[in-house]
Design a protein around this motif. Sequence first.
Motif, short mmCIF file in Angstrom:
data_model
loop_
_atom_site.label_atom_id
_atom_site.label_comp_id
_atom_site.label_asym_id
_atom_site.label_seq_id
_atom_site.Cartn_x
_atom_site.Cartn_y
_atom_site.Cartn_z
N UNK A 200 0.84 -1.20 0.00
CA UNK A 200 0.00 0.00 0.00
C UNK A 200 0.87 1.26 0.00
N UNK A 201 1.90 1.27 0.83
CA UNK A 201 2.77 2.45 0.91
C UNK A 201 3.49 2.66 -0.41
N UNK A 202 4.00 1.58 -1.02
CA UNK A 202 4.67 1.70 -2.32
C UNK A 202 3.74 2.29 -3.37
N UNK A 203 2.49 1.81 -3.37
CA UNK A 203 1.55 2.21 -4.41
C UNK A 203 1.04 3.63 -4.22
N UNK A 204 0.76 4.01 -2.98
CA UNK A 204 0.14 5.32 -2.73
C UNK A 204 1.14 6.41 -2.38
N UNK A 205 2.37 6.02 -2.09
CA UNK A 205 3.40 7.02 -1.75
C UNK A 205 4.70 6.66 -2.47
N UNK A 206 4.74 6.84 -3.79
CA UNK A 206 5.92 6.44 -4.58
C UNK A 206 7.22 7.09 -4.10
N UNK A 207 7.12 8.24 -3.45
CA UNK A 207 8.33 8.95 -3.00
C UNK A 207 9.10 8.15 -1.96
N UNK A 208 8.46 7.15 -1.37
CA UNK A 208 9.14 6.36 -0.35
C UNK A 208 10.35 5.61 -0.92
N UNK A 209 10.35 5.39 -2.23
CA UNK A 209 11.46 4.69 -2.85
C UNK A 209 12.50 5.65 -3.45
N UNK A 214 13.22 8.31 3.61
CA UNK A 214 12.01 7.49 3.60
C UNK A 214 12.33 6.05 3.22
N UNK A 215 13.21 5.88 2.24
CA UNK A 215 13.56 4.53 1.80
C UNK A 215 14.24 3.74 2.92
N UNK A 216 15.13 4.39 3.65
CA UNK A 216 15.80 3.72 4.77
C UNK A 216 14.78 3.32 5.84
N UNK A 217 13.87 4.23 6.15
CA UNK A 217 12.82 3.92 7.14
C UNK A 217 11.97 2.76 6.66
N UNK A 218 11.61 2.77 5.38
CA UNK A 218 10.77 1.71 4.81
C UNK A 218 11.44 0.35 4.96
N UNK A 219 12.72 0.27 4.64
CA UNK A 219 13.41 -1.02 4.62
C UNK A 219 13.88 -1.48 5.99
N UNK A 220 14.08 -0.56 6.93
CA UNK A 220 14.75 -0.95 8.16
C UNK A 220 13.96 -0.71 9.44
N UNK A 221 13.01 0.20 9.45
CA UNK A 221 12.37 0.50 10.73
C UNK A 221 10.87 0.72 10.67
#
Length: 486
Positions: A200-209, A214-221
Amino acid sequence: MITGELKSKIDTIWNAFWSGGIANPLEVIEQITYLLFVRRLDDLQTLAEKKANRTGQPVENPLFQPGQADLRWSKFKDLEPGVMHQVVGEGVFPFLRALGGDGSTYSTHMKDARFTIPTPALLSKVVDLLDEIPMNDRDTSGDLYEYMLSKIATAGTNGQFRTPRHVIDLMVAMTAPQPTDEICDPASGTSGFLVSAAQYVREHHPSVMTDAAQRQHFHQSMFHGYDFDSTMLRIGSMNMLLHGVEQPDIRYRDSLSEGASGEEGTYSLILANPPFAGSLDYESTSKDLQRVVKTKKTELLFLALFLRLLKPGGRAAVIVPDGVLFGSSTAHKDLRKILVEDQKLDAVVKLPSGVFRPYAGVSTAILFFTKTNSGGTDHVWFYDVQADGFSLDDKRSPIQANDLPDVLSRWANRDSDEQHRARTEQSFCVPKADIEEQGYDLSLNRYREIVHDETEHRAPLDIIADLEKLEEQIQQELGELRAMLS
């Protein structure tokens, strides 16, 4: 989406496991998980080697040491089946058990890896299948694993059973995870909720990647899952990996135990389907939870745990058995009162009783609430789901009737249009005062109004008159019949 051809191959491998003597579906997935992890390690080593070749530097943090080349997926996959079986059993699995790891959460769950694939032919089939999967394609590898998980058709010994993916997706969509969320499932199992939240986060918030922080938070915490079943931890970790989350926090923990404290107010979103049954060591259960609600019922203790783990403003979507909604014990009533009076109870979504078949026939509901520690419940939104797109028998065959899209649509308008719906409809809002008046009972039928169709009945004397005419006609015809026979 995985293709029909790939599904067919998986089915073939599945049947081969069963005919080979491995009848437990969890063991089948566990063996496949080990092999997927070995392939992952080889891919990481290959990437490190390519980087070293470009920079002219030694390989950074090599996973395979000199003399371990034969243990790499790219090496043993082409061996003759008998040799492959020996290499994997006597070399690869001891290597996994000794793995200090790539620093990932995955390696920690491999320390007790056991190799139980019985024959070289079966191992060769499985390796050939997995080698055809494009592991760098997150959607394909994730769908592959989801398809295998869908084959788990036995309930766990501690009340575990797999939550249907469409129900998980509904709960995730209704809570709308944000890139800044800290998401937790304290009874994570195969990590289905965390996987859906990540997608859901990937699809609705592309900036996370694209944003580094944001990318570090997504993958690690961002993602945290706890379970006390080591098999589930392995499977859940691999499920996250194959869905593109590199370092989720998937840990061994008995969430209700005394030693599981220390994370109060940590998470902003909890998504869970906690065990409804199973053994509970009352003495080792957290005294903090027992102070909130003194009970041995795991579903009530988990709700108390969720409230403790959430930070103020944090929200939760959790599946509970119907008994939580109307149970008459002091613990039941106290917990419902806490949700309504001390926190903000947002919604009760009643699910049909067949949703969890063939695992269980228990009637359930989804509770949505926000931790405030200062109240805030003005009204509670109720929805009665009649159909979820599948038949409600053990076969769970696809059908056209499906209320879930309507649930999501009405949820979005709960503070406007839904306020004006009559209680005779499928969804409606109930003011807090009404719930308080009913002793904090949260069962939907307590507040639903049923309109009975008005039926006009004939006057009794008219009915008697008709019966008398019929009786007279019968007697006349009997007389005529008697005359014909005499």
